[in-house]
Design a protein around this motif. Sequence first.
Motif, PDB file in Angstrom:
ATOM      1  N   ASP A 181      43.264  -6.669  -8.052  1.00 29.66           N
ATOM      2  CA  ASP A 181      44.548  -5.993  -8.265  1.00 29.66           C
ATOM      3  C   ASP A 181      44.640  -5.406  -9.668  1.00 29.66           C
ATOM      4  OD1 ASP A 181      45.237  -6.666  -5.688  1.00 29.66           O
ATOM      5  OD2 ASP A 181      46.517  -8.364  -6.275  1.00 29.66           O
ATOM      6  N   ARG A 182      44.146  -6.150 -10.655  1.00 26.44           N
ATOM      7  CA  ARG A 182      44.161  -5.642 -12.036  1.00 26.44           C
ATOM      8  C   ARG A 182      43.250  -4.429 -12.185  1.00 26.44           C
ATOM      9  NH1 ARG A 182      46.735  -8.792 -16.259  1.00 26.44           N
ATOM     10  NH2 ARG A 182      48.068 -10.163 -15.053  1.00 26.44           N
ATOM     11  N   LEU A 183      42.077  -4.467 -11.560  1.00 27.11           N
ATOM     12  CA  LEU A 183      41.159  -3.335 -11.637  1.00 27.11           C
ATOM     13  C   LEU A 183      41.747  -2.089 -10.964  1.00 27.11           C
ATOM     14  CD1 LEU A 183      37.709  -5.036 -10.970  1.00 27.11           C
ATOM     15  CD2 LEU A 183      38.485  -3.968 -13.097  1.00 27.11           C
ATOM     16  N   VAL A 184      42.383  -2.283  -9.820  1.00 30.78           N
ATOM     17  CA  VAL A 184      42.997  -1.151  -9.123  1.00 30.78           C
ATOM     18  C   VAL A 184      44.135  -0.578  -9.955  1.00 30.78           C
ATOM     19  CG1 VAL A 184      44.359  -0.519  -7.084  1.00 30.78           C
ATOM     20  CG2 VAL A 184      42.289  -1.874  -6.811  1.00 30.78           C
ATOM     21  N   GLU A 185      44.945  -1.429 -10.544  1.00 31.86           N
ATOM     22  CA  GLU A 185      46.044  -0.951 -11.389  1.00 31.86           C
ATOM     23  C   GLU A 185      45.525  -0.224 -12.622  1.00 31.86           C
ATOM     24  OE1 GLU A 185      49.639   0.157 -12.524  1.00 31.86           O
ATOM     25  OE2 GLU A 185      49.157  -0.808 -10.609  1.00 31.86           O
ATOM     26  N   ALA A 186      44.447  -0.715 -13.222  1.00 35.14           N
ATOM     27  CA  ALA A 186      43.857  -0.034 -14.376  1.00 35.14           C
ATOM     28  C   ALA A 186      43.324   1.336 -13.968  1.00 35.14           C
ATOM     29  CB  ALA A 186      42.733  -0.879 -14.972  1.00 35.14           C
ATOM     30  N   TYR A 187      42.694   1.418 -12.807  1.00 37.63           N
ATOM     31  CA  TYR A 187      42.195   2.705 -12.313  1.00 37.63           C
ATOM     32  C   TYR A 187      43.354   3.672 -12.095  1.00 37.63           C
ATOM     33  CZ  TYR A 187      40.209   6.169  -9.175  1.00 37.63           C
ATOM     34  OH  TYR A 187      39.831   7.332  -8.597  1.00 37.63           O
TER      35      TYR A 187
ATOM     36  N   GLU B 260      46.237   3.656 -13.553  1.00 37.07           N
ATOM     37  CA  GLU B 260      46.782   4.038 -14.858  1.00 37.07           C
ATOM     38  C   GLU B 260      45.921   5.110 -15.511  1.00 37.07           C
ATOM     39  OE1 GLU B 260      49.531   4.038 -17.824  1.00 37.07           O
ATOM     40  OE2 GLU B 260      49.654   2.860 -15.978  1.00 37.07           O
ATOM     41  N   ILE B 261      44.622   4.979 -15.407  1.00 38.96           N
ATOM     42  CA  ILE B 261      43.717   5.991 -15.963  1.00 38.96           C
ATOM     43  C   ILE B 261      43.917   7.323 -15.244  1.00 38.96           C
ATOM     44  CG2 ILE B 261      41.288   6.660 -16.152  1.00 38.96           C
ATOM     45  CD1 ILE B 261      40.711   3.689 -16.727  1.00 38.96           C
ATOM     46  N   MET B 262      44.088   7.276 -13.935  1.00 41.57           N
ATOM     47  CA  MET B 262      44.265   8.509 -13.168  1.00 41.57           C
ATOM     48  C   MET B 262      45.587   9.205 -13.505  1.00 41.57           C
ATOM     49  SD  MET B 262      41.465   8.850 -11.738  1.00 41.57           S
ATOM     50  CE  MET B 262      41.784  10.269 -10.761  1.00 41.57           C
TER      51      MET B 262
END
Length: 101
Positions: A87-93, A95-97
């Motif tokens: 979930d953290r990795l998906v949220e970071a992705y 945010e970058i997008m």
Amino acid sequence: MAIQPINSNSIPVLRGINSSQKPSASSTTEQVGNTFEDMLSSLNQSQANSDDLVQKLAQGENVDLHTVMIGMEENNVNFNVALGIRDRLVEAYREIMRMQV
């Protein structure tokens, strides 16, 4: 009694801090990928161990019930940690997008 100062040469972790080289983005990405892959392998092994214990218990083999329950709970905790990291990795992705270029 004299107190010896701490220098960065005596602690291996601190040696990298003083170096002027910074890791490249590709090496950092590989490290994150390898860490995530190791975590998923560990999760898979935990699941296999838990399934094996439950199967042995169901077949009537000599397995302690508390060992089976501990294995199942350990697998549950590992799975929840993996979901949290995902979930953290998906949220970071995401945010970058959303960043403006």
